[in-house]
Each structure stands twice: as C-alpha cells, then as structure tokens.
Write an enzyme that holds these catalytic residues in place. Structure first.
Site, mmCIF file in Angstrom:
data_model
loop_
_atom_site.group_PDB
_atom_site.id
_atom_site.type_symbol
_atom_site.label_atom_id
_atom_site.label_comp_id
_atom_site.label_asym_id
_atom_site.label_seq_id
_atom_site.Cartn_x
_atom_site.Cartn_y
_atom_site.Cartn_z
ATOM 1 C CB THR A 109 -1.440 0.369 1.346
ATOM 2 O OG1 THR A 109 -1.968 -1.156 0.438
ATOM 3 C CG2 THR A 109 -2.009 1.146 1.635
ATOM 4 C CB THR A 143 4.875 9.888 9.461
ATOM 5 O OG1 THR A 143 5.758 9.801 11.135
ATOM 6 C CG2 THR A 143 5.397 8.900 8.623
ATOM 7 C CG ASP A 144 7.149 12.923 13.481
ATOM 8 O OD1 ASP A 144 6.663 11.018 13.257
ATOM 9 O OD2 ASP A 144 7.021 12.863 14.342
ATOM 10 C CD GLU A 145 6.882 6.784 13.153
ATOM 11 O OE1 GLU A 145 7.700 5.601 13.039
ATOM 12 O OE2 GLU A 145 5.820 6.399 14.635
ATOM 13 C CE1 TYR A 169 3.390 4.520 8.789
ATOM 14 C CE2 TYR A 169 4.714 5.089 10.109
ATOM 15 C CZ TYR A 169 3.360 5.263 9.297
ATOM 16 O OH TYR A 169 3.182 6.302 9.635
ATOM 17 C CB ALA A 171 11.591 1.592 5.944
ATOM 18 C CB SER A 172 6.653 1.362 3.447
ATOM 19 O OG SER A 172 5.868 1.882 4.761
ATOM 20 C CE LYS A 173 2.827 7.564 4.912
ATOM 21 N NZ LYS A 173 2.101 7.900 4.590
ATOM 22 N N PRO A 224 -0.007 -1.356 28.960
ATOM 23 C CG PRO A 224 -0.046 -2.372 26.933
ATOM 24 C CD PRO A 224 -1.285 -1.864 27.857
ATOM 25 N N GLY A 303 13.522 -2.251 17.678
ATOM 26 C CA GLY A 303 14.513 -1.307 17.178
ATOM 27 C C GLY A 303 13.131 0.248 17.356
HETATM 28 P P1 NAD Z 1 -5.311 5.087 10.043
HETATM 29 O O1 NAD Z 1 -4.489 3.302 9.408
HETATM 30 O O2 NAD Z 1 -6.177 4.931 10.521
HETATM 31 O O3 NAD Z 1 -6.020 4.504 8.207
HETATM 32 C C1 NAD Z 1 -5.715 4.393 7.395
HETATM 33 C C2 NAD Z 1 -6.448 4.347 6.010
HETATM 34 O O4 NAD Z 1 -6.088 3.446 4.904
HETATM 35 C C3 NAD Z 1 -7.420 3.479 6.619
HETATM 36 O O5 NAD Z 1 -9.618 3.585 6.200
HETATM 37 C C4 NAD Z 1 -7.657 2.032 5.364
HETATM 38 O O6 NAD Z 1 -8.626 1.136 5.150
HETATM 39 C C5 NAD Z 1 -7.004 2.506 4.202
HETATM 40 N N1 NAD Z 1 -6.450 2.203 3.753
HETATM 41 C C6 NAD Z 1 -5.455 0.931 3.921
HETATM 42 N N2 NAD Z 1 -5.268 0.898 2.953
HETATM 43 C C7 NAD Z 1 -5.263 1.189 1.936
HETATM 44 C C8 NAD Z 1 -5.538 0.830 0.112
HETATM 45 N N3 NAD Z 1 -4.684 0.116 -0.248
HETATM 46 N N4 NAD Z 1 -6.368 1.507 -0.553
HETATM 47 C C9 NAD Z 1 -7.224 2.041 -0.377
HETATM 48 N N5 NAD Z 1 -7.812 2.185 1.195
HETATM 49 C C10 NAD Z 1 -6.557 2.525 2.115
HETATM 50 O O7 NAD Z 1 -3.692 5.562 9.758
HETATM 51 P P2 NAD Z 1 -4.180 7.141 10.147
HETATM 52 O O8 NAD Z 1 -3.312 7.543 11.965
HETATM 53 O O9 NAD Z 1 -5.378 7.749 9.714
HETATM 54 O O10 NAD Z 1 -2.929 7.938 8.985
HETATM 55 C C11 NAD Z 1 -3.833 8.399 7.674
HETATM 56 C C12 NAD Z 1 -2.334 8.897 7.084
HETATM 57 O O11 NAD Z 1 -1.880 10.192 8.214
HETATM 58 C C13 NAD Z 1 -0.722 8.154 6.653
HETATM 59 O O12 NAD Z 1 -0.571 7.993 5.019
HETATM 60 C C14 NAD Z 1 0.022 7.670 7.588
HETATM 61 O O13 NAD Z 1 1.411 7.468 7.338
HETATM 62 C C15 NAD Z 1 -0.138 9.999 8.202
HETATM 63 N N6 NAD Z 1 0.203 10.025 9.158
HETATM 64 C C16 NAD Z 1 0.177 9.558 10.734
HETATM 65 C C17 NAD Z 1 0.422 9.889 11.573
HETATM 66 C C18 NAD Z 1 -0.417 9.465 12.816
HETATM 67 O O14 NAD Z 1 -0.194 9.803 14.077
HETATM 68 N N7 NAD Z 1 -1.495 8.461 12.858
HETATM 69 C C19 NAD Z 1 0.803 11.129 11.856
HETATM 70 C C20 NAD Z 1 1.409 11.461 10.947
HETATM 71 C C21 NAD Z 1 1.014 11.146 9.817
HETATM 72 O O1 DAU Z 2 5.371 9.859 14.130
HETATM 73 C C1 DAU Z 2 3.835 9.895 13.290
HETATM 74 C C2 DAU Z 2 3.517 8.269 13.800
HETATM 75 O O2 DAU Z 2 2.638 8.246 14.852
HETATM 76 C C3 DAU Z 2 2.468 8.065 12.410
HETATM 77 O O3 DAU Z 2 3.061 8.224 11.561
HETATM 78 C C4 DAU Z 2 2.020 6.659 12.843
HETATM 79 O O4 DAU Z 2 1.294 6.668 11.320
HETATM 80 C C5 DAU Z 2 1.892 6.740 14.139
HETATM 81 O O5 DAU Z 2 0.660 5.211 14.626
HETATM 82 C C6 DAU Z 2 2.089 6.960 15.147
HETATM 83 O O6 DAU Z 2 3.262 6.347 15.483
HETATM 84 P P1 DAU Z 2 4.160 5.200 16.955
HETATM 85 O O7 DAU Z 2 4.999 4.137 16.753
HETATM 86 O O8 DAU Z 2 4.862 6.842 17.219
HETATM 87 O O9 DAU Z 2 2.209 5.497 17.753
HETATM 88 P P2 DAU Z 2 2.217 4.936 18.535
HETATM 89 O O10 DAU Z 2 0.953 5.062 19.354
HETATM 90 O O11 DAU Z 2 2.042 3.240 18.199
HETATM 91 O O12 DAU Z 2 3.558 4.560 19.637
HETATM 92 C C7 DAU Z 2 3.342 5.772 20.316
HETATM 93 C C8 DAU Z 2 4.363 5.424 21.528
HETATM 94 O O13 DAU Z 2 3.629 4.463 22.968
HETATM 95 C C9 DAU Z 2 5.265 4.812 21.045
HETATM 96 O O14 DAU Z 2 7.148 5.374 21.846
HETATM 97 C C10 DAU Z 2 5.407 3.463 21.283
HETATM 98 C C11 DAU Z 2 5.088 3.476 22.766
HETATM 99 N N1 DAU Z 2 3.131 2.394 22.598
HETATM 100 C C12 DAU Z 2 3.277 1.432 22.294
HETATM 101 C C13 DAU Z 2 1.916 1.088 22.484
HETATM 102 C C14 DAU Z 2 0.563 0.302 21.285
HETATM 103 C C15 DAU Z 2 3.804 1.625 24.301
HETATM 104 O O15 DAU Z 2 4.266 2.001 25.121
HETATM 105 N N2 DAU Z 2 2.810 0.517 24.417
HETATM 106 C C16 DAU Z 2 1.524 0.751 23.348
HETATM 107 O O16 DAU Z 2 0.996 -0.669 23.707
#
Ligand code: NAD
Ligand code: DAU
Length: 369
Positions: A109, A143-145, A169, A171-173, A224, A303
């Site tokens: 994707t 994303t900032d990642e 993740y 790396a793919s972004k 957790p 990682g």
């Molecule tokens: P999410 O996982 O909640 O939503 C992703 C959506 O994409 C879902 O509705 C899913 O059904 C759809 N999708 C997945 N694969 C698809 C495909 N092949 N074709 C069509 N639709 C597809 O993600 P999110 O947290 O809303 O993130 C949205 C975007 O913002 C992503 O690109 C993510 O990398 C980026 N982003 C997220 C965060 C964060 O903190 N959540 C921060 C920075 C950037």
């Molecule tokens: O920085 C932007 C990114 O933020 C987005 O690009 C990603 O889509 C989004 O998922 C998010 O990534 P993180 O890995 O930072 O988010 P997550 O909510 O999974 O985890 C936040 C922090 O909390 C991370 O350091 C891992 C930790 N964590 C997470 C989970 C799910 C825990 O300690 N326990 C947990 O159960």
C-alpha cells in the site's frame, strides 16, 4: 461564431484513506467548513471504518468508493469521471507494531499503492488543458518518522533533516516520500508533502498509544508501557493536523515539504499518567483506586525510536498555520469523546464493523454512501 472553448469546472477533491482516523476527521472538517464535495476512496482495511463518517450519510457532497489505491484501472476511471482539482493522499498502513510483525501490506500500500496513485495522477494531469493543470495539487500526507530518532538534546526535525527511517513502516513511508518527490522533479506533478508528528483525537483506532490506554483503562485491563516508557513523541490534536493540510493544499508550493507538529514533547509514561489522571477525574474506578494501578512495563518494541520532535516554523512562517489546541485542551477533548462514544469503541473492539462491511460489500467493490 468563434471556435468552441472547453472550460474545465473542478468540483471535487479526491481523498484516499478517508475512512481512517485522520482521513475521516479531514473529510468531516472539510465539508463542515464548506469545502467542495469529496470523492473518498478507501479499501476499508481493519483501520477503515464507515462509522467515522456516519454524520455524512445521505449527504450528496460525500461520494464513498470502496477500493484499493493499487487498482490502476479504478483510479483512472475515478479521475476521468469525477475530475478532481486535488488529491489528498492519506491511505496507508500506519501502525509500526504491525509493520514489525509483517511488512508486506506496508510495501504494497505505502510504496506500490502510492506509485500507482502518482502514475494515475500524472496520466490525469496530462489530459487536462494547461490552465487546469496549473491549479491541480497532489498532497502527500507523511510522517515525522521518516527522519529517524533524535538524541535527547538534539534540535527538532526541520524539513532539511536527513531521512533515516528505522521501522518497516517508516521505511515504507520514506520510500513513498521519495517517489512523490521524484514525480514532481522529473514529471512536473505538483506534489506538496507534509510530515506530521503523532496525532491523537476522535476516531483513532485503539491500537495506538492514547486510545489503547483509554479503552484498556476503562475495561480494567493492564496498560502496557514499552520498555522504560521514556521515549518521547511530539503530540498534535488531529483537527490541527487537518487544518494544516487545508493550508498546505491552499497555499503550499509544489515541490515543497512542510513539517507539522504541536510542540508538545512528552514521554510515553507522562502520556499514560495524564490519561489515567483525567480518567480518575472524569470516570473514576468503582474501587476508588487510580487507573495508574493498571500500568505495567512490558518488553520494548524492537528498534524503538527514542525521540521525535518537529520544528514547524516553516509552515507557521510561510503558510500562517498554528495549532489551536494545547496538549491539555486536546487530551481532555479526546478523553471526553471516548467516554461519550462507547458504541463506537464497542464496535471497533467487537469487530462488528468489519462484519458489517463484509455483509454490505463482500469483496472490495464500489459503493456510494
Ligand atoms: P489509519 O490506519 O487510521 O487509516 C488508514 C486508512 O487507509 C484506512 O481507512 C484504511 O482502510 C485505508 N487504506 C489502507 N490501505 C489502503 C489501500 N490499499 N487502498 C485504499 N485505502 C487503504 O491511518 P491514520 O493514522 O489516519 O494515518 C493517515 C495517514 O497519515 C497515513 O499516511 C499516515 O502515514 C499519516 N500519518 C499518521 C500519523 C498518526 O499519528 N496517525 C502522523 C503522521 C502521519
Ligand atoms: O510520529 C508519527 C507516527 O505516530 C505516525 O506516522 C504513525 O502512523 C503513528 O502510528 C504514530 O507512530 P508511533 O509508533 O509513535 O505511535 P504509537 O501510538 O504506536 O506509539 C506511541 C509510543 O507509545 C511509541 O513510543 C510506542 C509506545 N507504546 C505504544 C503502544 C501501542 C507503548 O508504550 N505501548 C503500547 O501499547
């Protein structure tokens, strides 16, 4: 009589992933603010949920299509039929832990899907008259990642920070960002890229830290925390991310990238403590104990990036964007939303929404809300 002149009237924007967390917030806010109709393409993976868009049922300004961004013929047909003035690309696999368990969907994707979307946009752009081409934008949401991990006292990520993605993740972004960049540089596609920090707010799937803690605390489950919980993230309320994307779409320069963040650096443990303390206030445990009693330290994420922090001065300076919420106001709103929406939580936890999607649509196909 002069020669016939064709005038392209743009009447739509095309959003991908608009049933996910950020995408659905974006679509709701966009239409609430009087934006043009939205064509919303989403595959409805486990993370896509039409319940997020329930408020738009019967609203002719929202056209929902269930489908995959990797489906080139579908993309070509949708673009030719709906003639959007912009594509806002959210669709992605977004959860780091899932990417560690298996990266295949992330490659499909985030990389191949984005490639197909860029190609479709390129073909569509070529079909437009020059005047219309100038107005078109492809907004790539990232994303900032992609920048990797920061040392404790290192300055926050600017747009010039080298790419050092560490998880499958990220790396793919990063790969998708590079494709978007190349399609601008080589093919002239008017791409604007945004790189945002961690979002939180309504409709976030409870696999991510904040909703996982809210939902788990209320269910009496262990909370957790990975490793020592001293990893730092920079948190932004989702509606502030959406307003930044609207600004970037309106005034961002093609070929430019814009970092978006809230300036809210917090350790994970501090986040979990805040969630517990607010729940103690708003929905206390029956036994009078604090939800903090449920915190458990578990094995660290492989990682695991130690720290992210965003320098958002470019988008503030050049596009005049600023977040409206502080972390204190945003987290309170978020917890209040989860407390007020138990049916939504129950739906995503029970998988009832996936059963419904299966019954309603069967295999991925096209549907209109
Ligand atoms: P999410 O996982 O909640 O939503 C992703 C959506 O994409 C879902 O509705 C899913 O059904 C759809 N999708 C997945 N694969 C698809 C495909 N092949 N074709 C069509 N639709 C597809 O993600 P999110 O947290 O809303 O993130 C949205 C975007 O913002 C992503 O690109 C993510 O990398 C980026 N982003 C997220 C965060 C964060 O903190 N959540 C921060 C920075 C950037
Ligand atoms: O920085 C932007 C990114 O933020 C987005 O690009 C990603 O889509 C989004 O998922 C998010 O990534 P993180 O890995 O930072 O988010 P997550 O909510 O999974 O985890 C936040 C922090 O909390 C991370 O350091 C891992 C930790 N964590 C997470 C989970 C799910 C825990 O300690 N326990 C947990 O159960």
């Amino acid at each position: 009589m002069g020669a016939a002149r064709f005038v392209i009237v743009f009447s739509m924007i095309f959003v991908t992933g608009g049933a996910g967390f950020i995408g659905s917030n974006f679509v709701l806010d966009w239409l609430a603010a009087g934006g043009e109709p939205v064509l919303n393409l989403d595959r409805l993976t486990y993370a896509g949920n039409l319940a997020n868009l329930a408020a738009l049922q019967g609203d002719a300004r929202h056209v929902f299509v269930r489908g995959d961004i990797g489906d080139a013929p579908l993309l070509a047909r949708l673009l030719a039929e709906h003639r959007p003035r912009a594509i806002v690309h959210f669709a992605a696999e977004s959860h780091v832990d899932r990417s560690i368990r298996g990266a295949g969907e992330f490659v499909e994707t985030n990389i191949v899907g984005t490639f197909r979307l860029l190609e479709a946009a390129r073909g569509y752009l070529a079909s437009l008259p020059e005047s219309a081409r100038a107005a078109f934008r492809f907004l790539h949401v990232s994303t900032d990642e992609v920048y990797g991990s920061l040392a404790p006292l290192a300055p926050a990520f600017t747009e010039r920070h080298p790419y050092e993605p560490n998880s499958p993740y990220s790396a793919s972004k990063a790969a998708s960002d590079h494709l978007a960049r190349a399609w601008h540089h080589t093919h002239g596609l008017p791409v604007v890229t945004t790189n945002c920090s961690n979002n939180y707010g309504p409709y976030q799937f409870p696999e991510k830290l904040i909703p996982l803690m809210i939902v788990g605390a209320l269910a009496g489950q262990p909370l957790p925390v990975y490793g020592d919980g001293q990893q730092v993230r920079d948190w932004l309320y989702v509606k502030d991310h959406c307003s930044a994307i609207r600004r970037a779409l309106e005034s961002g320069q093609p070929g430019q990238t814009y970092n978006i963040g809230g300036g809210n650096e917090k350790t994970n443990l501090a986040i979990v403590h805040t969630v517990c303390d607010l729940l103690d206030e708003l929905s206390p445990r029956a036994d009078g104990q604090s939800y903090r009693a449920q915190i458990t330290h578990v094995t660290d994420r492989p990682g695991h990036d130690r720290r992210y922090a965003i320098d958002a001065r470019k988008i503030e300076r050049e596009l005049g964007w600023r977040p409206l919420e502080t972390f204190d106001t945003g987290i309170r709103k978020t917890i209040a939303w989860y407390l007020a929406n138990p049916a939504w939580v129950q739906g995503v936890q029970s998988g009832a929404y996936r059963d419904w999607v299966q019954k309603q649509y069967g295999a991925p196909t096209e549907a209109r809300a």
